[in-house]
Scaffold this motif. Structure first.
Motif, PDB file in Angstrom:
ATOM      1  N   ARG A   1       0.844  -1.188   0.000  1.00  0.00           N
ATOM      2  CA  ARG A   1       0.000   0.000   0.000  1.00  0.00           C
ATOM      3  C   ARG A   1       0.880   1.238   0.000  1.00  0.00           C
ATOM      4  N   ILE A   2       0.335   2.278  -0.513  1.00  0.00           N
ATOM      5  CA  ILE A   2       1.082   3.536  -0.583  1.00  0.00           C
ATOM      6  C   ILE A   2       0.936   4.253   0.748  1.00  0.00           C
ATOM      7  N   MET A   3       2.042   4.710   1.294  1.00  0.00           N
ATOM      8  CA  MET A   3       2.021   5.426   2.565  1.00  0.00           C
ATOM      9  C   MET A   3       3.104   6.481   2.538  1.00  0.00           C
ATOM     10  N   ILE A   4       2.776   7.595   3.180  1.00  0.00           N
ATOM     11  CA  ILE A   4       3.779   8.638   3.328  1.00  0.00           C
ATOM     12  C   ILE A   4       4.678   8.244   4.494  1.00  0.00           C
ATOM     13  N   HIS A   5       5.949   8.061   4.224  1.00  0.00           N
ATOM     14  CA  HIS A   5       6.876   7.579   5.243  1.00  0.00           C
ATOM     15  C   HIS A   5       7.328   8.723   6.131  1.00  0.00           C
ATOM     16  N   THR A   6       6.396   9.236   6.873  1.00  0.00           N
ATOM     17  CA  THR A   6       6.688  10.231   7.905  1.00  0.00           C
ATOM     18  C   THR A   6       6.044   9.731   9.185  1.00  0.00           C
ATOM     19  N   GLU A   7       6.047  10.563  10.189  1.00  0.00           N
ATOM     20  CA  GLU A   7       5.547  10.132  11.494  1.00  0.00           C
ATOM     21  C   GLU A   7       4.072   9.751  11.407  1.00  0.00           C
ATOM     22  N   GLY A   8       3.789   8.482  11.704  1.00  0.00           N
ATOM     23  CA  GLY A   8       2.404   8.036  11.783  1.00  0.00           C
ATOM     24  C   GLY A   8       1.746   7.775  10.452  1.00  0.00           C
ATOM     25  N   GLY A   9       2.374   8.050   9.349  1.00  0.00           N
ATOM     26  CA  GLY A   9       1.730   7.840   8.056  1.00  0.00           C
ATOM     27  C   GLY A   9       0.477   8.690   7.910  1.00  0.00           C
ATOM     28  N   TRP A  10       0.646  10.011   8.044  1.00  0.00           N
ATOM     29  CA  TRP A  10      -0.507  10.909   8.036  1.00  0.00           C
ATOM     30  C   TRP A  10      -1.161  10.936   6.657  1.00  0.00           C
ATOM     31  N   PRO A  11      -2.462  11.172   6.592  1.00  0.00           N
ATOM     32  CA  PRO A  11      -3.130  11.338   5.281  1.00  0.00           C
ATOM     33  C   PRO A  11      -2.616  12.579   4.565  1.00  0.00           C
ATOM     34  N   LYS A  12      -2.992  12.666   3.272  1.00  0.00           N
ATOM     35  CA  LYS A  12      -2.479  13.771   2.467  1.00  0.00           C
ATOM     36  C   LYS A  12      -3.033  15.111   2.916  1.00  0.00           C
ATOM     37  N   GLU A  13      -4.277  15.103   3.410  1.00  0.00           N
ATOM     38  CA  GLU A  13      -4.881  16.388   3.797  1.00  0.00           C
ATOM     39  C   GLU A  13      -4.350  16.916   5.121  1.00  0.00           C
ATOM     40  N   VAL A  14      -3.512  16.153   5.844  1.00  0.00           N
ATOM     41  CA  VAL A  14      -2.985  16.582   7.138  1.00  0.00           C
ATOM     42  C   VAL A  14      -1.509  16.918   6.965  1.00  0.00           C
ATOM     43  N   ASP A  15      -1.167  18.121   7.395  1.00  0.00           N
ATOM     44  CA  ASP A  15       0.226  18.541   7.354  1.00  0.00           C
ATOM     45  C   ASP A  15       0.886  18.080   8.658  1.00  0.00           C
ATOM     46  N   TYR A  16       1.744  17.077   8.539  1.00  0.00           N
ATOM     47  CA  TYR A  16       2.325  16.492   9.747  1.00  0.00           C
ATOM     48  C   TYR A  16       3.305  17.433  10.435  1.00  0.00           C
ATOM     49  N   SER A  17       3.768  18.452   9.727  1.00  0.00           N
ATOM     50  CA  SER A  17       4.709  19.388  10.339  1.00  0.00           C
ATOM     51  C   SER A  17       4.020  20.397  11.243  1.00  0.00           C
ATOM     52  N   GLU A  18       2.693  20.541  11.105  1.00  0.00           N
ATOM     53  CA  GLU A  18       1.947  21.457  11.949  1.00  0.00           C
ATOM     54  C   GLU A  18       1.366  20.695  13.135  1.00  0.00           C
ATOM     55  N   ALA A  19       1.710  21.126  14.353  1.00  0.00           N
ATOM     56  CA  ALA A  19       1.247  20.426  15.551  1.00  0.00           C
ATOM     57  C   ALA A  19      -0.259  20.537  15.728  1.00  0.00           C
ATOM     58  N   GLN A  20      -0.842  21.693  15.321  1.00  0.00           N
ATOM     59  CA  GLN A  20      -2.290  21.854  15.491  1.00  0.00           C
ATOM     60  C   GLN A  20      -3.057  20.897  14.598  1.00  0.00           C
ATOM     61  N   ASP A  21      -2.597  20.715  13.362  1.00  0.00           N
ATOM     62  CA  ASP A  21      -3.291  19.813  12.445  1.00  0.00           C
ATOM     63  C   ASP A  21      -3.236  18.371  12.941  1.00  0.00           C
ATOM     64  N   THR A  22      -2.081  17.929  13.385  1.00  0.00           N
ATOM     65  CA  THR A  22      -1.968  16.545  13.866  1.00  0.00           C
ATOM     66  C   THR A  22      -2.787  16.337  15.131  1.00  0.00           C
ATOM     67  N   LEU A  23      -2.852  17.350  16.017  1.00  0.00           N
ATOM     68  CA  LEU A  23      -3.638  17.217  17.242  1.00  0.00           C
ATOM     69  C   LEU A  23      -5.126  17.129  16.938  1.00  0.00           C
ATOM     70  N   LYS A  24      -5.591  17.955  16.000  1.00  0.00           N
ATOM     71  CA  LYS A  24      -7.009  17.890  15.623  1.00  0.00           C
ATOM     72  C   LYS A  24      -7.347  16.544  15.010  1.00  0.00           C
ATOM     73  N   PHE A  25      -6.435  16.028  14.187  1.00  0.00           N
ATOM     74  CA  PHE A  25      -6.697  14.736  13.543  1.00  0.00           C
ATOM     75  C   PHE A  25      -6.761  13.613  14.582  1.00  0.00           C
ATOM     76  N   ARG A  26      -5.892  13.667  15.591  1.00  0.00           N
ATOM     77  CA  ARG A  26      -5.912  12.648  16.642  1.00  0.00           C
ATOM     78  C   ARG A  26      -7.228  12.688  17.416  1.00  0.00           C
ATOM     79  N   LYS A  27      -7.654  13.899  17.801  1.00  0.00           N
ATOM     80  CA  LYS A  27      -8.897  14.008  18.560  1.00  0.00           C
ATOM     81  C   LYS A  27     -10.089  13.516  17.753  1.00  0.00           C
ATOM     82  N   ARG A  28     -10.123  13.890  16.468  1.00  0.00           N
ATOM     83  CA  ARG A  28     -11.229  13.453  15.622  1.00  0.00           C
ATOM     84  C   ARG A  28     -11.221  11.936  15.427  1.00  0.00           C
ATOM     85  N   LEU A  29     -10.019  11.388  15.347  1.00  0.00           N
ATOM     86  CA  LEU A  29      -9.904   9.944  15.151  1.00  0.00           C
ATOM     87  C   LEU A  29     -10.304   9.173  16.408  1.00  0.00           C
ATOM     88  N   GLU A  30      -9.964   9.707  17.573  1.00  0.00           N
ATOM     89  CA  GLU A  30     -10.305   9.019  18.813  1.00  0.00           C
ATOM     90  C   GLU A  30     -11.798   9.027  19.089  1.00  0.00           C
TER      91      GLU A  30
END
Length: 576
Positions: free
Chosen positions: A73-102
């Motif tokens: 499968r295709i995956m972005i080889h960065t921390e956690g394999g974030w989706p394309k719409e999430v900028d993994y370099s921004e802490a706010q974006d990753t935090l929102k994605f975690r909360k929404r996922l939980e």
């Protein structure tokens, strides 16, 4: 060379009719109708699949986990394999994605499903086949074997009157010669006809002694010089030291002067390490540790009076055993006394010999003294801070920093006379008993019981000594017989990492003793609880009240005012 040619000829009619094929219409020659009943006459053959190759077959086993089907499968080889719409370099974006996922119900269901599969894999990995030989190709660190020792030779005292073998010394260059000291230590049991000589035996010649050591008084101890094997020093029953040079004959070359010699029998002597190789030390039951230079036996080089350390009224302690080892320090001496106490002496250059520690003396914070004389003191050759003492019915292990014993063997049914460490194995030592048995302790294998017990003689064993290479052990008995035993490989060859493991065991026991000593000091420093003395009986208040309540509880009576209390006892006793 001529060439020949043969021609074969045949007429056409001899070939038969020639073939002539023509196209004709098909016609039915015969017909067989279908009959299913005939199928019962035949046996259906099972379909067999046979695969031949040179690859070993592997079958599924209970310890194998289930196969996992992998898929690319295709995956972005960065921390956690974030989706394309999430900028993994921004802490706010990753935090929102975690909360929404939980908060997503599908996420919780996925985690539960993955957990079930993980548990199943773990259970499969933990499954053990009871019929499979695990660790079959691995070699154990220490495999206990059947320990044995074999009698090689017997050296009997040629004199008619029986004497005890009080000390045995090995030749420093190998298992070729042994010197045995013969004497009768029973008080006033020595007759006028008692022979005075001791003997040097050749291991290969067992009938006749190699050399006779002559003296005017029986030798109690005698040792070879480690630098020059032709030199020997022996301590006599009358307190005089005898210096032998085998190149000059069997008589003593020099003797110590009576004025400076011991007043009692010399129970032990040791050669000291020096440039000249002529220095030695001796100990006697007269309570003196004397230092000598054999080149001038008319005087002692140094002297130490063995006392109990009491400043007001010091008591003399008679010495019966002596231990000195170069590895432990050239200035350190251990002396076993007649009172069951072991003394640590220090001899510094240009200073008087001092007694630093009294091991087992209760008045000096020690405990665990032997009930009888300390007949043997031996340092461990691999861990020189630890030493072994033998007295009464047990052996005790000591450490230089502790005044009490670190370990001890169970009490034997018979008296113990001597002990010796194995020079090749750090955890093995041998003990001689008065019932004629020789016990072998292997602390690397087990510490709670003897590893090997060998019946050596019908008489009491009085001395023993292990050869420097560890392969032979000489044991003397009360009838003047020296038994030479050959040890098995299990008692000679050290186990892998045995020295370090025995050292760790000694360190563990040392820490345990120090912790117990610290707890004892802390408990002794606490303030005592309230006590009341009634007619000379000391009563602890808390203990008394607890026992009182327990008593009335057993008889079925409860309440706070039942029985008496210590105040009433104190008042009834007149305030005492």
């Amino acid at each position: 060379m001529n060439e020949y040619e043969y021609i074969y000829m045949k007429k056409r009619k001899d070939f038969g009719r020639y073939c002539n094929f023509d196209d004709v219409e098909c016609k039915i020659i015969g017909q067989i109708d279908r009959s299913p009943e005939c199928g019962n006459m035949y046996v259906e053959q099972t379909i067999l699949n046979l695969v031949l190759d040179n690859i070993a077959d592997f079958s599924e086993h209970s310890v194998n986990t289930a196969r996992v089907q992998t898929k690319s499968r295709i995956m972005i080889h960065t921390e956690g394999g974030w989706p394309k719409e999430v900028d993994y370099s921004e802490a706010q974006d990753t935090l929102k994605f975690r909360k929404r996922l939980e908060k997503d119900p599908a996420f919780v269901a996925s985690v539960k499903q993955l957990t079930k599969q993980t548990v199943m894999c773990l259970e499969q990995n933990n499954t053990i086949d009871l019929f499979e030989h695990y660790f079959q190709l691995e070699e154990p660190d220490h495999l206990p074997e059947n320990l044995t020792m074999k009698t090689v030779a017997l050296f009997k005292d040629p004199s008619d009157e029986k004497r005890s073998v009080t000390k045995i010394g090995w030749h420093p260059e190998g298992p070729t010669k042994i010197v045995g000291s013969y004497s009768n230590l029973r008080f006033q049991r020595m007759t006028d006809e008692m022979p005075m000589a001791s003997f040097i035996w050749d291991v290969n010649e067992r009938n006749v002694p190699l050399t006779e050591l002559r003296t005017t008084s029986p030798l109690i101890c005698c040792q070879f010089n480690s630098k020059n094997s032709d030199l020997l020093i022996g301590g006599s029953y009358n307190g005089i030291l005898n210096y032998y040079d085998l190149r000059k004959g069997p008589t003593p070359l020099y003797k110590s002067s009576v004025e400076v010699s011991h007043y009692d029998p010399v129970y032990d002597v040791v050669w000291l390490q020096s440039k000249t190789g002529t220095e030695c030390a001796s100990v006697s039951s007269d309570g003196r540790l004397l230092f000598w230079d054999v080149r001038k036996m008319s005087e002692v080089t140094d002297e130490c009076l063995l006392t109990d350390g009491n400043k007001d009224e010091p008591k003399t302690l008679g010495g019966v055993s002596l231990e000195w080892m170069q590895e432990a320090g050239p200035t350190k001496f251990l002396v076993g006394s007649e009172h069951g106490i072991t003394l640590a002496c220090t001899k510094r250059p240009k200073k008087a010999v001092e007694i630093g520690t009294w091991f087992g003396a209760e008045d000096r914070g020690g405990y665990g003294a032997h009930f009888g004389p300390v007949y043997c003191v031996k340092r461990n050759p691999f861990h020189v801070k630890y030493f072994l003492t033998v007295g009464d019915w047990c052996c005790k292990m000591w450490m230089e920093e502790l005044k009490g014993p670190m370990m001890q063997t169970p009490y034997y049914p018979s008296f113990l006379s001597s002990a010796c460490w194995s020079p090749t194995r750090a955890g093995v030592f041998f003990v001689s008993r008065h019932d004629g048995r020789l016990d072998t302790w292997d602390y690397f294998y087990r510490m709670n019981e003897v590893s090997l017990s060998q019946k050596v003689s019908d008489y009491a064993l009085t001395s023993l000594n292990v050869q420097a290479q560890g392969g032979f052990i000489a044991v003397g008995d009360a009838e003047g017989t020296i038994t030479l035993l050959q040890l098995c490989d299990g008692l000679v060859d050290p186990a892998p990492n045995e020295k370090n493991l025995i050292g760790q065991m000694f360190d563990r026991e040392t820490k345990r003793e120090k912790n117990l000593e610290q707890i004892k000091k802390q408990s002794g420093a606490k303030e005592p609880k309230a006590e009341v003395k009634n007619d000379g009986i000391t009563i602890d208040q808390a203990d008394y009240q607890g026992r009182e309540k327990a008593f009335f509880g057993e008889v079925g009576m409860t309440g706070d005012d039942l029985g008496t209390n210590l105040t009433g006892i104190k008042a009834a006793s007149g305030g005492k």
